[in-house]
Design an enzyme around this catalytic site. Structure first.
Site, mmCIF file in Angstrom:
data_model
loop_
_atom_site.group_PDB
_atom_site.id
_atom_site.type_symbol
_atom_site.label_atom_id
_atom_site.label_comp_id
_atom_site.label_asym_id
_atom_site.label_seq_id
_atom_site.Cartn_x
_atom_site.Cartn_y
_atom_site.Cartn_z
ATOM 1 N N GLY A 222 0.826 -1.193 0.000
ATOM 2 C CA GLY A 222 0.000 0.000 0.000
ATOM 3 C C GLY A 222 0.863 1.246 0.000
ATOM 4 O O GLY A 222 2.024 1.227 -0.407
ATOM 5 N N GLY A 224 2.523 4.558 2.243
ATOM 6 C CA GLY A 224 2.948 4.861 3.603
ATOM 7 C C GLY A 224 4.364 4.405 3.891
ATOM 8 O O GLY A 224 5.011 3.721 3.087
ATOM 9 N N GLY A 225 4.830 4.790 5.078
ATOM 10 C CA GLY A 225 6.226 4.571 5.452
ATOM 11 C C GLY A 225 6.647 3.122 5.494
ATOM 12 O O GLY A 225 7.738 2.765 5.025
ATOM 13 N N GLU A 245 -2.648 -2.803 -5.966
ATOM 14 C CA GLU A 245 -3.512 -1.662 -6.303
ATOM 15 C C GLU A 245 -2.672 -0.512 -6.818
ATOM 16 O O GLU A 245 -2.918 0.036 -7.883
ATOM 17 C CB GLU A 245 -4.265 -1.169 -5.057
ATOM 18 N N GLY A 343 -8.947 -1.609 -0.584
ATOM 19 C CA GLY A 343 -8.806 -2.985 -1.051
ATOM 20 C C GLY A 343 -8.164 -3.900 -0.047
ATOM 21 O O GLY A 343 -7.715 -4.995 -0.403
#
Length: 441
Positions: A222, A224-225, A245, A343
């Protein structure tokens, strides 16, 4: 430089080309207007629409993950504009906070329902690439994820042709000039996001995850860090693939290094499969006419059956909080909508159905709250009004900077003890006492 069009197509473009101000005159009070999603948003048309705020009432603006501030999302014209979304970004959150926004909790694999039933748009703004010689334009970095479903219901389609929009290969990724009612030429930088260097806690989480990823695995990450840290940490692996995704910055670097070559994928071998891209200008240039990329709508990429076709599918997602039963809250904070269901559960389920696949929920065990100070992300119970994104019965591995544990085979008591072990040490005694009080231990 734009491709030279066939004479009959050049004429059609000329006949349909208008200014942004002229284009938005077709919008009436009470209309639903789709403006785009994430890195495919028709900002120039949106600004022109905002100039009509005094003339309009109850115009419903639909889109998702809108980053850039705009007048129509300011909340300054409450009679004119309201918002509806399936995944909230900073601009939708602003409207939601002011009582001018609506949200629907739908999986990305079912986004066609949102486009065709929840919020069908009478007028659709589509930011697209420059046309090819046959008059086709690419939906761009994010548009391919859902714009075909928006088009099916829209009465009026207005294209914002932008030379900075990448042309991507894949399924249902183009629109033809014959499908458009109007065209506006407006070059604009795409919305993006910068990579942030991981802190020590994020690095520890990513190290535990990297240990679990074999050579030849197919990866979903996804934003983010933690996801960034994992992506860059995979440089020592070989023959990785991607079915995800979001196509992110770290995937680009893995592909450039030859680490992510998709050679061992069992579904669409040789291709990095994604639905949208969000990142830097360099990333958008990388995906432009890149034959190693394959883009498809969310209902295709996030289809559990397609995810599961990838052997050794590794899904990595994150959360805002996890309670001691294993319930995951990833999209809202005590009832305040933050992002979206997205998702997550599509990939949680699909990866576990994959031969050799694994699903991970990865978090930092604590965070600094402005009011409370250091606060645990592992909690006895989710806060009042918080909604469950992924139920405890679907969760497999949970990872923090303190370890990685497979909850799937554990009893309720064992899973509670495991989650306490994954919490920050300063909260473990408190969590244990509370677990006893509420009957988990």
């Amino acid at each position: 430089m734009m491709t030279e069009l066939k004479p009959e197509l050049a004429l059609e473009f000329k006949q349909k080309t208008v200014t942004p101000d002229e284009a938005v005159k077709v919008i009436n009070s009470g209309d639903t207007v789709y403006i785009g999603t994430c890195s495919s948003v028709a900002h120039v048309l949106c600004e022109a629409l905002g100039e009509r705020s005094d003339e309009l009432e109850n115009v419903r603006i639909t889109g998702a993950l809108i980053q850039r501030p705009m007048g129509i999302y300011s909340g300054n014209d409450p009679k004119a504009f309201k918002a509806i979304s399936f995944f909230m970004g900073p601009q939708e959150r602003n409207m939601y906070t002011k009582g001018l926004g609506e949200y629907t909790s739908i999986h990305l694999s079912q986004v066609d329902i949102f486009c065709k039933e929840t919020a069908p748009a009478r007028v659709a703004f589509m930011e697209v690439s420059e046309p090819d010689e046959d008059g086709y334009m690419s939906y761009g970095a994010t548009g391919v994820a859902l714009h075909k479903y928006v088009d099916e219901k829209a009465e009026i389609i207005i294209l914002q042709v932008n030379k900075n929009v990448p042309s991507v290969y894949g399924e249902d990724n183009k629109i033809h000039i014959s499908q458009a009612n109007m065209v506006v030429f407006a070059d604009d930088e795409l919305s993006g996001i910068d990579d942030l260097p991981p802190d020590d806690s994020v690095k520890k989480v990513s190290d535990f995850l990297i240990e679990q990823i074999p050579d030849g695995a197919c990866i979903q990450l996804g934003l983010g860090g933690i996801s960034n840290a994992v992506g860059y940490g995979l440089m020592n692996k070989t023959d990785l693939g991607a079915h995800t995704e979001v196509m992110s910055e770290s995937f680009m670097h893995l592909m450039e290094a030859g680490v992510m070559n998709n050679s061992r994928k069992t579904y669409m071998p040789g291709k990095t499969v994604a639905s949208f891209t969000f990142g830097s200008k360099k990333l958008y240039e990388f995906i432009d006419h890149n034959e190693n990329m394959y883009y498809a709508p969310f209902p295709v990429v996030n289809d559990v059956r397609n995810i599961a076709k990838n052997d050794n599918m590794i899904s990595i997602n994150t959360a805002l909080a996890i309670d001691l039963t294993g319930q995951v809250c990833a999209d809202n904070i005590a009832g305040r909508q933050y992002s979206g269901v997205g998702g997550q559960i599509d990939f949680v389920r699909g990866s576990q159905l994959s031969k050799g696949g694994k699903s991970f929920i990865a978090i930092n065990s604590s965070y600094n709250d402005k009011k409370k100070g250091l606060t645990s992300k592992i909690v006895p119970r989710l806060p009042e009004l918080a909604n469950v994104t992924t139920p405890r019965s679907e969760v497999q591995y949970v990872v923090t900077e303190h370890g990685c544990i497979n909850l799937k085979p554990l009893t309720n008591k064992a899973r509670t003890l495991a989650l306490i072990e994954l919490a920050a040490p300063e909260f473990r005694a408190e969590l244990t006492e509370e677990a006893k009080r509420i009957g988990l231990l």
